[in-house]
Scaffold this active site. Structure first.
Site, PDB file in Angstrom:
ATOM      1  N   ASN A 181       0.847  -1.181   0.000  1.00 34.52           N
ATOM      2  CA  ASN A 181       0.000   0.000   0.000  1.00 34.52           C
ATOM      3  C   ASN A 181       0.895   1.248   0.000  1.00 34.52           C
ATOM      4  OD1 ASN A 181      -2.339   1.661   0.332  1.00 34.52           O
ATOM      5  ND2 ASN A 181      -3.328  -0.029   1.401  1.00 34.52           N
ATOM      6  N   HIS A 217      23.782   3.954  10.439  1.00 34.75           N
ATOM      7  CA  HIS A 217      24.899   4.906  10.470  1.00 34.75           C
ATOM      8  C   HIS A 217      25.798   4.600  11.665  1.00 34.75           C
ATOM      9  CE1 HIS A 217      23.200   7.399   7.327  1.00 34.75           C
ATOM     10  NE2 HIS A 217      22.027   7.316   7.938  1.00 34.75           N
ATOM     11  N   THR A 253      12.561  -5.596  15.718  1.00 35.48           N
ATOM     12  CA  THR A 253      13.986  -5.477  16.031  1.00 35.48           C
ATOM     13  C   THR A 253      14.693  -6.825  16.090  1.00 35.48           C
ATOM     14  OG1 THR A 253      13.506  -5.519  18.402  1.00 35.48           O
ATOM     15  CG2 THR A 253      13.627  -3.343  17.339  1.00 35.48           C
TER      16      THR A 253
END
Length: 196
Positions: free
Chosen positions: A86, A116, A166
């Site tokens: 979607n 990062h 996670t």
């Protein structure tokens, strides 16, 4: 270092420089191709899939992203058959993204493979490291889900709206929350008797 060597670093999990001219150009090319894909609404499905094939590593038949879709590079994304996302899907694919067959994404799903550097000086200099994301077959990812680097979601799993994934989610379960946790197994009792 050329683009293929940098891509090998990303896919291999090594630290790479996110600010090289080659990677900046590759991101710009991904924007051009996703913009072309967005403009192709109303054209035959084959024409739209051809644009996706020019952008992504591999695309199975029946793949569809509702606008808008953005990816970092595209060339590290593999999608199976009958995929549907979607609107507002974002995929940062430095570490590689593999999506199986018959996968559904709700609105505003984000997949992030790159991270990062933690050290502020290294981060400002462009240091990144990426880990792959793998999503199995017949997975449903609800609206607003964020999938973090290195995660695998098993076949037939459901990830509830607003979750942050996670860690790995095994097959045949419903998971939700921040961070996402297993709520329960998917069982025969979940069948509604639908006959296609």
């Amino acid at each position: 270092m050329d683009l293929e060597a940098q891509r090998a670093l990303m896919l291999g999990g090594a630290v790479y420089n996110d600010l090289t001219s080659e990677l900046i150009a590759a991101r710009a090319k991904a924007v051009e191709r996703t913009d072309a894909y967005h403009r192709s609404i109303g054209e035959p499905a084959e024409a739209r899939e051809a644009i996706l094939r020019s952008l992504l590593k591999s695309v199975g038949p029946g793949a569809l992203f509702e606008p808008s879709f953005r990816c970092e590079f595209g060339f590290n994304i593999s999608i199976g058959r009958s995929f549907y996302a979607n609107f507002d899907c974002v995929i940062l694919d430095g570490g590689g993204v593999e999506i199986g067959d018959h996968v559904l994404f709700g609105p505003r799903v984000g997949i992030y493979t790159a991270n990062h550097a933690i050290d502020p000086i290294e981060r400002a200099a462009g240091a990144c490291q990426a880990k792959p994301v793998r999503i199995g077959n017949r997975v449903w990812v609800g609206a607003g889900v964020h999938i973090n680097p290195g995660v695998t979601i098993g076949d037939n799993a459901i990830v509830g709206s607003g979750s942050v994934v996670t860690r790995d989610i095994p097959p045949n379960v419903i998971a939700a929350g921040v961070p996402a946790q297993i709520i329960r197994a998917i069982t025969e009792a979940d069948r509604m008797g639908f006959k296609p």
